[in-house]
Design a protein around this motif. Structure first.
Motif, PDB file in Angstrom:
ATOM      1  N   MET A 190       0.831  -1.205   0.000  1.00 34.14           N
ATOM      2  CA  MET A 190       0.000   0.000   0.000  1.00 34.14           C
ATOM      3  C   MET A 190       0.870   1.260   0.000  1.00 34.14           C
ATOM      4  O   MET A 190       0.561   2.246  -0.686  1.00 34.14           O
ATOM      5  CB  MET A 190      -0.947  -0.002   1.204  1.00 34.14           C
ATOM      6  CG  MET A 190      -1.825   1.240   1.323  1.00 34.14           C
ATOM      7  SD  MET A 190      -2.888   1.521  -0.131  1.00 34.14           S
ATOM      8  CE  MET A 190      -4.150   0.260   0.145  1.00 34.14           C
ATOM      9  N   LYS A 191       1.960   1.249   0.734  1.00 31.89           N
ATOM     10  CA  LYS A 191       2.856   2.402   0.740  1.00 31.89           C
ATOM     11  C   LYS A 191       3.454   2.642  -0.650  1.00 31.89           C
ATOM     12  O   LYS A 191       3.563   3.792  -1.097  1.00 31.89           O
ATOM     13  CB  LYS A 191       3.964   2.202   1.778  1.00 31.89           C
ATOM     14  CG  LYS A 191       3.488   2.291   3.219  1.00 31.89           C
ATOM     15  CD  LYS A 191       4.647   2.379   4.204  1.00 31.89           C
ATOM     16  CE  LYS A 191       5.451   1.105   4.240  1.00 31.89           C
ATOM     17  NZ  LYS A 191       6.530   1.157   5.264  1.00 31.89           N
ATOM     18  N   GLN A 192       3.820   1.557  -1.321  1.00 29.68           N
ATOM     19  CA  GLN A 192       4.344   1.699  -2.687  1.00 29.68           C
ATOM     20  C   GLN A 192       3.275   2.267  -3.623  1.00 29.68           C
ATOM     21  O   GLN A 192       3.546   3.162  -4.430  1.00 29.68           O
ATOM     22  CB  GLN A 192       4.817   0.343  -3.217  1.00 29.68           C
ATOM     23  CG  GLN A 192       6.043  -0.221  -2.539  1.00 29.68           C
ATOM     24  CD  GLN A 192       6.514  -1.510  -3.205  1.00 29.68           C
ATOM     25  OE1 GLN A 192       6.489  -1.626  -4.443  1.00 29.68           O
ATOM     26  NE2 GLN A 192       6.936  -2.482  -2.400  1.00 29.68           N
ATOM     27  N   THR A 193       2.068   1.723  -3.514  1.00 29.15           N
ATOM     28  CA  THR A 193       0.973   2.143  -4.394  1.00 29.15           C
ATOM     29  C   THR A 193       0.614   3.606  -4.168  1.00 29.15           C
ATOM     30  O   THR A 193       0.390   4.366  -5.127  1.00 29.15           O
ATOM     31  CB  THR A 193      -0.266   1.261  -4.156  1.00 29.15           C
ATOM     32  OG1 THR A 193       0.098  -0.107  -4.346  1.00 29.15           O
ATOM     33  CG2 THR A 193      -1.396   1.624  -5.109  1.00 29.15           C
ATOM     34  N   ALA A 194       0.560   4.023  -2.904  1.00 32.45           N
ATOM     35  CA  ALA A 194       0.206   5.405  -2.581  1.00 32.45           C
ATOM     36  C   ALA A 194       1.243   6.381  -3.132  1.00 32.45           C
ATOM     37  O   ALA A 194       0.897   7.432  -3.687  1.00 32.45           O
ATOM     38  CB  ALA A 194       0.073   5.556  -1.075  1.00 32.45           C
ATOM     39  N   LYS A 195       2.507   6.030  -2.994  1.00 25.86           N
ATOM     40  CA  LYS A 195       3.565   6.892  -3.520  1.00 25.86           C
ATOM     41  C   LYS A 195       3.508   6.964  -5.038  1.00 25.86           C
ATOM     42  O   LYS A 195       3.649   8.041  -5.637  1.00 25.86           O
ATOM     43  CB  LYS A 195       4.932   6.373  -3.062  1.00 25.86           C
ATOM     44  CG  LYS A 195       6.098   7.254  -3.494  1.00 25.86           C
ATOM     45  CD  LYS A 195       7.419   6.717  -2.948  1.00 25.86           C
ATOM     46  CE  LYS A 195       8.578   7.606  -3.370  1.00 25.86           C
ATOM     47  NZ  LYS A 195       9.882   7.084  -2.840  1.00 25.86           N
ATOM     48  N   ARG A 196       3.243   5.835  -5.661  1.00 23.37           N
ATOM     49  CA  ARG A 196       3.198   5.769  -7.128  1.00 23.37           C
ATOM     50  C   ARG A 196       2.006   6.538  -7.699  1.00 23.37           C
ATOM     51  O   ARG A 196       2.124   7.238  -8.709  1.00 23.37           O
ATOM     52  CB  ARG A 196       3.128   4.296  -7.550  1.00 23.37           C
ATOM     53  CG  ARG A 196       3.183   4.063  -9.050  1.00 23.37           C
ATOM     54  CD  ARG A 196       3.236   2.578  -9.349  1.00 23.37           C
ATOM     55  NE  ARG A 196       2.011   1.874  -8.998  1.00 23.37           N
ATOM     56  CZ  ARG A 196       1.950   0.835  -8.161  1.00 23.37           C
ATOM     57  NH1 ARG A 196       3.048   0.385  -7.562  1.00 23.37           N
ATOM     58  NH2 ARG A 196       0.795   0.245  -7.903  1.00 23.37           N
ATOM     59  N   ASP A 197       0.852   6.416  -7.026  1.00 25.03           N
ATOM     60  CA  ASP A 197      -0.379   7.001  -7.563  1.00 25.03           C
ATOM     61  C   ASP A 197      -0.749   8.336  -6.928  1.00 25.03           C
ATOM     62  O   ASP A 197      -1.756   8.944  -7.295  1.00 25.03           O
ATOM     63  CB  ASP A 197      -1.541   6.014  -7.381  1.00 25.03           C
ATOM     64  CG  ASP A 197      -1.356   4.752  -8.211  1.00 25.03           C
ATOM     65  OD1 ASP A 197      -0.506   4.775  -9.130  1.00 25.03           O
ATOM     66  OD2 ASP A 197      -2.039   3.749  -7.951  1.00 25.03           O
ATOM     67  N   GLY A 198       0.036   8.785  -5.959  1.00 25.40           N
ATOM     68  CA  GLY A 198      -0.168  10.122  -5.408  1.00 25.40           C
ATOM     69  C   GLY A 198      -1.371  10.286  -4.500  1.00 25.40           C
ATOM     70  O   GLY A 198      -2.122  11.245  -4.628  1.00 25.40           O
ATOM     71  N   PHE A 199      -1.581   9.356  -3.545  1.00 17.21           N
ATOM     72  CA  PHE A 199      -2.648   9.530  -2.570  1.00 17.21           C
ATOM     73  C   PHE A 199      -2.120   9.187  -1.176  1.00 17.21           C
ATOM     74  O   PHE A 199      -1.046   8.609  -1.033  1.00 17.21           O
ATOM     75  CB  PHE A 199      -3.870   8.678  -2.912  1.00 17.21           C
ATOM     76  CG  PHE A 199      -3.666   7.194  -2.811  1.00 17.21           C
ATOM     77  CD1 PHE A 199      -3.876   6.510  -1.616  1.00 17.21           C
ATOM     78  CD2 PHE A 199      -3.262   6.458  -3.922  1.00 17.21           C
ATOM     79  CE1 PHE A 199      -3.682   5.143  -1.518  1.00 17.21           C
ATOM     80  CE2 PHE A 199      -3.062   5.081  -3.834  1.00 17.21           C
ATOM     81  CZ  PHE A 199      -3.279   4.420  -2.630  1.00 17.21           C
ATOM     82  N   HIS A 200      -2.874   9.576  -0.162  1.00 14.56           N
ATOM     83  CA  HIS A 200      -2.477   9.317   1.216  1.00 14.56           C
ATOM     84  C   HIS A 200      -3.265   8.130   1.762  1.00 14.56           C
ATOM     85  O   HIS A 200      -4.488   8.213   1.890  1.00 14.56           O
ATOM     86  CB  HIS A 200      -2.719  10.548   2.090  1.00 14.56           C
ATOM     87  CG  HIS A 200      -1.919  11.742   1.683  1.00 14.56           C
ATOM     88  ND1 HIS A 200      -0.558  11.839   1.909  1.00 14.56           N
ATOM     89  CD2 HIS A 200      -2.281  12.902   1.054  1.00 14.56           C
ATOM     90  CE1 HIS A 200      -0.116  12.988   1.447  1.00 14.56           C
ATOM     91  NE2 HIS A 200      -1.137  13.648   0.921  1.00 14.56           N
ATOM     92  N   PRO A 201      -2.608   7.031   2.092  1.00 13.94           N
ATOM     93  CA  PRO A 201      -3.330   5.882   2.639  1.00 13.94           C
ATOM     94  C   PRO A 201      -3.696   6.117   4.097  1.00 13.94           C
ATOM     95  O   PRO A 201      -3.183   7.026   4.752  1.00 13.94           O
ATOM     96  CB  PRO A 201      -2.316   4.749   2.508  1.00 13.94           C
ATOM     97  CG  PRO A 201      -0.990   5.439   2.666  1.00 13.94           C
ATOM     98  CD  PRO A 201      -1.151   6.792   1.996  1.00 13.94           C
ATOM     99  N   HIS A 202      -4.594   5.289   4.615  1.00 14.58           N
ATOM    100  CA  HIS A 202      -4.857   5.285   6.038  1.00 14.58           C
ATOM    101  C   HIS A 202      -3.614   4.763   6.770  1.00 14.58           C
ATOM    102  O   HIS A 202      -2.781   4.067   6.180  1.00 14.58           O
ATOM    103  CB  HIS A 202      -6.045   4.373   6.368  1.00 14.58           C
ATOM    104  CG  HIS A 202      -7.346   4.837   5.804  1.00 14.58           C
ATOM    105  ND1 HIS A 202      -7.994   5.967   6.255  1.00 14.58           N
ATOM    106  CD2 HIS A 202      -8.143   4.317   4.828  1.00 14.58           C
ATOM    107  CE1 HIS A 202      -9.118   6.130   5.593  1.00 14.58           C
ATOM    108  NE2 HIS A 202      -9.232   5.155   4.715  1.00 14.58           N
ATOM    109  N   PRO A 203      -3.486   5.047   8.049  1.00 11.44           N
ATOM    110  CA  PRO A 203      -2.394   4.423   8.825  1.00 11.44           C
ATOM    111  C   PRO A 203      -2.552   2.905   8.845  1.00 11.44           C
ATOM    112  O   PRO A 203      -3.659   2.383   8.685  1.00 11.44           O
ATOM    113  CB  PRO A 203      -2.576   5.015  10.230  1.00 11.44           C
ATOM    114  CG  PRO A 203      -3.386   6.252  10.041  1.00 11.44           C
ATOM    115  CD  PRO A 203      -4.278   5.992   8.862  1.00 11.44           C
TER     116      PRO A 203
END
Length: 338
Positions: A190-203
């Motif tokens: 999820m951290k990789q995906t969020a960085k790649r797609d430009g969104f903030h994941p939940h903790p």
């Protein structure tokens, strides 16, 4: 009709009512979703409109969200849920919610029921106005599972069918998990995906608590794609009412050529079909009444699983402003933050 705050003795009746009457399956109004919100230290209120026979006619799970400087707002996600309730009774439900909002010193009540576009007049008549942004997806892509596996496969777009087969030929394997230990792999992707797609994941703790609380009632599962003994993609899928719903997905930056997300979705569809669920909800997409430039690719991906269908379009979010001055500050801050 009596409007009451219901207790634990109503759990089974509540879930049956929600699952029967919610157009989207009702996960976000389920009893377990309320318990999950409590685990995040959010106050919850469960309101029911009960007839003379003690049967629910309307329900509303309301969540209190605290903000800085002791401000707060109330939110009823994908609710309220109604069952042929007369307008006067719905007004009574909203009147009780307004009273609670004043007691809690809330500046805003937000709702976004799963009502189809055009069915919003009851909210307007009760003093609500259209929200300027959406919390839940306004348009969802939902496919029926009542046909045979062959019929469901026949509705796939050619590219989707090809990519599912490609993942299988490349040796991608999918397993289903209810083990909390697999949340760590999900979180790393999820951290990789969020960085790649430009969104903030939940903790991470958010996903972990959700999986713990909903998983124990078999309402949440992970679908894990593995290649060469490595986890390359993970989807989180809920099961409630007649709906299996894709909630979150994450994938590795490497191995994207394997097309693992296609196979993950397909295996989740087959599992939902096997378990007797009637619909598979892919979640938010662009539609006639909503468009997000960032969603073009994901909308195309989801639509590939049934080329014959159009998104289901809901009325979206509606706000009842209780303290206009604080609401104006809240809007200003959100605009600055983007």
């Amino acid at each position: 009709m009596q409007i009451v705050q219901v207790g634990d003795e109503f759990k089974e009746h509540w879930n049956n009512f929600v699952a029967t009457n919610a157009a989207d399956g009702g996960l976000l109004q389920s009893w377990q979703w309320g318990d999950f919100q409590k685990s995040l230290d959010n106050k919850i209120i469960r309101l029911g409109a009960i007839n003379g026979d003690g049967q629910l006619q309307a329900s509303a799970l309301i969540i209190k969200y605290e903000l800085p400087f002791e401000y707060n707002y109330l939110y009823c996600p994908r609710g309220p849920i109604i069952n042929s309730i007369e307008l006067a009774d719905l007004d009574s439900l909203f009147a009780e919610i307004k009273s609670i909002a004043k007691e809690e010193k809330s500046f805003l009540l937000r709702v976004d029921p799963a009502w189809i576009v055009g069915h919003h007049q009851q909210l307007v008549d009760s003093g609500f106005r259209k929200s300027e942004y959406e919390i839940q997806p306004k348009c969802n892509f939902i496919i029926p599972l009542d046909g045979s596996q062959e019929e469901i496969a026949a509705a796939l777009k050619q590219k989707t069918r090809y990519n599912i087969g490609l993942a299988q030929r490349k040796g991608v394997k999918v397993r289903m998990s209810s083990e909390i230990s697999d949340i760590e792999a999900f979180w790393q992707l999820m951290k990789q995906t969020a960085k790649r797609d430009g969104f903030h994941p939940h903790p991470k703790e958010h996903y972990k608590k959700m999986f713990e609380l909903l998983g124990k009632d078999r309402m949440l599962k992970l679908f894990i794609a593995e290649f060469d003994n490595k986890i390359v993609a993970v989807n989180m899928v809920s099961f409630f009412g007649d709906f299996a719903t894709y909630l979150h997905g994450a994938s590795a930056d490497m191995y994207r050529e394997l097309m693992a997300p296609y196979l993950l979705q397909w295996e989740a569809i087959l599992e939902a079909k096997k378990l007797g669920f009637k619909f598979y909800d892919f979640g938010g997409v662009n539609g006639k009444t909503y468009h997000n430039q960032k969603w073009i690719g994901i909308s195309r991906f989801k639509a590939g699983f049934n080329e014959r269908l159009q998104p289901r379009e809901y009325i979206g979010g509606f706000d009842l402003v209780i303290n206009p001055a604080i609401f104006a500050i809240y809007k200003f801050v959100k605009q600055i933050r983007g």
